[in-house]
Design a protein around this motif. Sequence first.
Motif, PDB file in Angstrom:
ATOM      1  N   ALA A   1       0.912  -1.350  -0.114  1.00 13.17           N
ATOM      2  CA  ALA A   1       0.125  -0.035  -0.006  1.00 13.17           C
ATOM      3  C   ALA A   1       1.005   1.237   0.056  1.00 13.17           C
ATOM      4  CB  ALA A   1      -1.071  -0.153   1.244  1.00 13.17           C
ATOM      5  N   ARG A   2       0.397   2.277  -0.229  1.00 12.53           N
ATOM      6  CA  ARG A   2       0.966   3.629  -0.023  1.00 12.53           C
ATOM      7  C   ARG A   2       0.324   4.588   0.826  1.00 12.53           C
ATOM      8  NH1 ARG A   2       4.601   4.300  -4.349  1.00 12.53           N
ATOM      9  NH2 ARG A   2       3.888   2.938  -6.248  1.00 12.53           N
ATOM     10  N   LEU A   3       1.302   5.520   1.796  1.00 11.47           N
ATOM     11  CA  LEU A   3       0.881   6.380   2.519  1.00 11.47           C
ATOM     12  C   LEU A   3       1.612   7.511   2.487  1.00 11.47           C
ATOM     13  CD1 LEU A   3       0.071   4.169   5.822  1.00 11.47           C
ATOM     14  CD2 LEU A   3      -1.560   5.454   4.392  1.00 11.47           C
ATOM     15  N   ASP A   4       1.215   8.697   2.530  1.00  4.62           N
ATOM     16  CA  ASP A   4       2.208  10.016   2.639  1.00  4.62           C
ATOM     17  C   ASP A   4       2.414  10.170   3.958  1.00  4.62           C
ATOM     18  OD1 ASP A   4       3.537  12.230   2.427  1.00  4.62           O
ATOM     19  OD2 ASP A   4       2.264  13.223   1.121  1.00  4.62           O
ATOM     20  N   LEU A   5       3.459   9.855   4.749  1.00  5.67           N
ATOM     21  CA  LEU A   5       3.715  10.102   6.000  1.00  5.67           C
ATOM     22  C   LEU A   5       3.992  11.487   6.387  1.00  5.67           C
ATOM     23  CD1 LEU A   5       5.501   6.875   7.154  1.00  5.67           C
ATOM     24  CD2 LEU A   5       3.086   7.154   7.029  1.00  5.67           C
ATOM     25  N   ALA A  54      12.165   4.998  21.195  1.00  5.21           N
ATOM     26  CA  ALA A  54      11.468   5.187  22.770  1.00  5.21           C
ATOM     27  C   ALA A  54       9.846   5.509  22.475  1.00  5.21           C
ATOM     28  CB  ALA A  54      12.068   6.713  23.445  1.00  5.21           C
ATOM     29  N   ALA A  55       9.559   6.182  21.476  1.00  2.00           N
ATOM     30  CA  ALA A  55       8.092   6.415  21.186  1.00  2.00           C
ATOM     31  C   ALA A  55       7.407   5.335  20.984  1.00  2.00           C
ATOM     32  CB  ALA A  55       8.231   7.585  20.099  1.00  2.00           C
ATOM     33  N   LEU A  56       8.035   4.465  20.024  1.00  3.46           N
ATOM     34  CA  LEU A  56       7.462   3.126  19.733  1.00  3.46           C
ATOM     35  C   LEU A  56       6.992   2.246  20.983  1.00  3.46           C
ATOM     36  CD1 LEU A  56       9.278   2.344  16.286  1.00  3.46           C
ATOM     37  CD2 LEU A  56       6.803   2.754  16.666  1.00  3.46           C
ATOM     38  N   ALA A  57       8.123   2.108  21.806  1.00  3.85           N
ATOM     39  CA  ALA A  57       8.015   1.435  23.012  1.00  3.85           C
ATOM     40  C   ALA A  57       7.176   1.760  23.906  1.00  3.85           C
ATOM     41  CB  ALA A  57       9.346   1.447  23.745  1.00  3.85           C
ATOM     42  N   ALA A  58       6.760   3.214  24.026  1.00  2.00           N
ATOM     43  CA  ALA A  58       5.849   3.707  25.105  1.00  2.00           C
ATOM     44  C   ALA A  58       4.353   3.764  24.197  1.00  2.00           C
ATOM     45  CB  ALA A  58       6.016   5.271  25.005  1.00  2.00           C
ATOM     46  N   ARG A  59       4.212   3.900  23.147  1.00  2.00           N
ATOM     47  CA  ARG A  59       2.774   3.675  22.359  1.00  2.00           C
ATOM     48  C   ARG A  59       2.631   2.259  22.104  1.00  2.00           C
ATOM     49  NH1 ARG A  59       4.538   8.295  19.482  1.00  2.00           N
ATOM     50  NH2 ARG A  59       4.436   7.150  17.612  1.00  2.00           N
ATOM     51  N   HIS A  60       3.575   1.299  21.724  1.00  2.84           N
ATOM     52  CA  HIS A  60       3.362   0.151  21.413  1.00  2.84           C
ATOM     53  C   HIS A  60       4.384  -0.904  21.969  1.00  2.84           C
ATOM     54  CE1 HIS A  60       0.938   1.862  18.140  1.00  2.84           C
ATOM     55  NE2 HIS A  60       2.096   2.871  17.804  1.00  2.84           N
ATOM     56  N   PRO A  61       4.133  -1.234  23.132  1.00  5.73           N
ATOM     57  CA  PRO A  61       5.110  -1.716  24.415  1.00  5.73           C
ATOM     58  C   PRO A  61       5.441  -3.239  23.899  1.00  5.73           C
ATOM     59  CG  PRO A  61       3.014  -1.499  25.353  1.00  5.73           C
ATOM     60  CD  PRO A  61       2.900  -0.596  24.208  1.00  5.73           C
ATOM     61  N   ASP A 113      17.404  10.153  12.313  1.00  7.76           N
ATOM     62  CA  ASP A 113      16.699  11.366  12.144  1.00  7.76           C
ATOM     63  C   ASP A 113      15.330  11.414  11.384  1.00  7.76           C
ATOM     64  OD1 ASP A 113      18.020  10.776   9.698  1.00  7.76           O
ATOM     65  OD2 ASP A 113      18.404  12.776   9.307  1.00  7.76           O
ATOM     66  N   ALA A 114      15.241  10.344  10.549  1.00  9.54           N
ATOM     67  CA  ALA A 114      13.939  10.403   9.980  1.00  9.54           C
ATOM     68  C   ALA A 114      13.047  10.031  10.933  1.00  9.54           C
ATOM     69  CB  ALA A 114      14.026   9.554   8.455  1.00  9.54           C
ATOM     70  N   LEU A 115      13.328   8.996  11.712  1.00 11.69           N
ATOM     71  CA  LEU A 115      12.206   8.339  12.559  1.00 11.69           C
ATOM     72  C   LEU A 115      11.876   9.436  13.581  1.00 11.69           C
ATOM     73  CD1 LEU A 115      13.595   4.894  13.321  1.00 11.69           C
ATOM     74  CD2 LEU A 115      11.535   5.325  12.083  1.00 11.69           C
ATOM     75  N   ASP A 116      12.930  10.235  14.089  1.00 12.36           N
ATOM     76  CA  ASP A 116      12.440  11.049  15.096  1.00 12.36           C
ATOM     77  C   ASP A 116      11.491  12.395  14.560  1.00 12.36           C
ATOM     78  OD1 ASP A 116      14.092  10.101  16.828  1.00 12.36           O
ATOM     79  OD2 ASP A 116      15.757  11.387  16.630  1.00 12.36           O
ATOM     80  N   LYS A 117      11.702  12.870  13.269  1.00 11.06           N
ATOM     81  CA  LYS A 117      10.740  13.642  12.800  1.00 11.06           C
ATOM     82  C   LYS A 117       9.338  13.156  12.395  1.00 11.06           C
ATOM     83  CE  LYS A 117      14.527  15.841   9.796  1.00 11.06           C
ATOM     84  NZ  LYS A 117      15.078  15.942   8.506  1.00 11.06           N
ATOM     85  N   ASP A 152      20.064   0.281   8.398  1.00  6.24           N
ATOM     86  CA  ASP A 152      20.316   1.399   7.625  1.00  6.24           C
ATOM     87  C   ASP A 152      21.667   0.799   6.888  1.00  6.24           C
ATOM     88  OD1 ASP A 152      22.346   1.637   9.541  1.00  6.24           O
ATOM     89  OD2 ASP A 152      21.993   3.650  10.187  1.00  6.24           O
ATOM     90  N   ALA A 153      21.972   1.995   6.006  1.00  6.05           N
ATOM     91  CA  ALA A 153      23.309   1.762   5.194  1.00  6.05           C
ATOM     92  C   ALA A 153      24.596   1.719   6.087  1.00  6.05           C
ATOM     93  CB  ALA A 153      23.308   2.612   4.315  1.00  6.05           C
ATOM     94  N   TYR A 154      24.681   2.721   6.717  1.00  6.49           N
ATOM     95  CA  TYR A 154      26.404   3.096   7.301  1.00  6.49           C
ATOM     96  C   TYR A 154      26.437   2.968   8.755  1.00  6.49           C
ATOM     97  CZ  TYR A 154      28.028   4.878   2.611  1.00  6.49           C
ATOM     98  OH  TYR A 154      28.347   5.090   1.662  1.00  6.49           O
ATOM     99  N   GLY A 155      25.623   2.465   9.476  1.00  9.46           N
ATOM    100  CA  GLY A 155      25.625   2.052  10.881  1.00  9.46           C
ATOM    101  C   GLY A 155      24.861   3.004  11.730  1.00  9.46           C
ATOM    102  N   TRP A 156      25.026   2.706  12.958  1.00  8.02           N
ATOM    103  CA  TRP A 156      23.968   3.421  14.190  1.00  8.02           C
ATOM    104  C   TRP A 156      24.840   4.239  14.784  1.00  8.02           C
ATOM    105  CZ3 TRP A 156      18.910   3.369  12.835  1.00  8.02           C
ATOM    106  CH2 TRP A 156      18.357   2.221  12.079  1.00  8.02           C
TER     107      TRP A 156
END
Length: 461
Positions: free
Chosen positions: A262-266, A302-309, A292-296, A317-321
Amino acid sequence: MTMEIAQGAFTEPQGVAVQGYGTLPSAFDVSGFAVSAMAEAAGAVARLARHRGAGPDGERGTTESTGGISIDRDLASLWFGLSFTPVGWELPPVWDAVAGDYRCADGWIRLHTNASHHRAAALAVLGLGAGADRTAVGHAVERWNGDELEAAVVAANGCAALMRSHEQWLAHPQGAAVAEEPLVAWGAPRMTADGGTAGHSRPAAAGGPLAGVRVLDLTRVIAGPVATRFLASYGAQVLRIDPPGWVEAGLEAEMTVGKHCARLDLLQPADLAVLEELLAGADIFIHGYRPDALDKLGLSDAALAARHPTLVAVALDAYGWSGPWANRRGFDSLVQMSAGIAHAGMVHLDSDCPHPLPVQALDHATGYLCAAAAVDAWRGRLDGTVRSARLSLARTAVELMKTGPSDPDAPLPARDLGAMLPENTAWGPGQRLPPAVNITGLAPEATVPAMGFGSASARWQ
């Protein structure tokens, strides 16, 4: 999760029967890499099946045992390329016309321009119009020093990578940072209130240890789609989300099999709200977003863990964390240039230009390792423990670069045309390679035909 190496090559994974001798010629042990990565994913599936009472002996067993697993080395090598062959029609080109390696004033640089906005960024930096061809791009690149052009394209939100040697990469702050990262970085475990049993007590069916498991896929070329394709083949319900206008024309038939897309414009609040609903109904979330993209988007760990525990989240990702390039856009071919793989190929072949791997092996290997992490994390979720995992192409490359050149006398991987499996897609008929992995009692199957991006609605079936 380990990939064992001895005498410059990946060793046969313990407890896995490896068949065949086909070998992709390379400066590194790419075929052994394929077998090892697939073995990790297969082992995770076998452990889950046994854990849920659908193992080879039909009984619940220890989580460390893997059951009967065999891997065809020839097929594993071929799956690291393209598994699908159209019949009576042709696939669109995988690469944009100006994507590729260019000689710059002091070396070589690769421009990745498959996405239209990445192409526009590179051409703008080079002072060229939208219709520029490879010749014009080549003349423009020749006037730049590689470091400066790489930095300029990246600053313009494009994708480029200077060719570095392995030694230069290890001396680079990003190479040094990646070398210190684990192959799979596990987040801190957290316990669920339901003890792991609520809603997930149904025993697995033969052939589908992931049956009923909902996987939300926010990944694109190529590692993440490999992971979710593998999960779908063992029963997971995969829903892939792409933004409007995103195309991978040459890879849609390859990578959408087994998935609803499916498609969504986030960037739109209404579509972001739909994504939240999907996350609330998902069991596993696999994404390829940079931190940085997730934070935006409000989707940090942290947000995912709080809302969807109870949600299992696996990121790649490509170049590491860590390191200065943790937020840098990248693709397999770019990481090969940065990390010294293309340079090693050039030296190995005594050539005067970059020589990458014969396949996009970093993508594929990371994809199977991602699948293994997701399945192992899901098995823990069933027992009441939730873990997240992070992987990267650059860190996977560290394992490959511990090996030496392939055996020059080994046969090339053999494709048995008579064993190809017929398949219908939205674009026409074709044939797909038979599975490279065999797990006793578990038959992989794609129950959803390849239909392409945006062919389904953004909801769980």
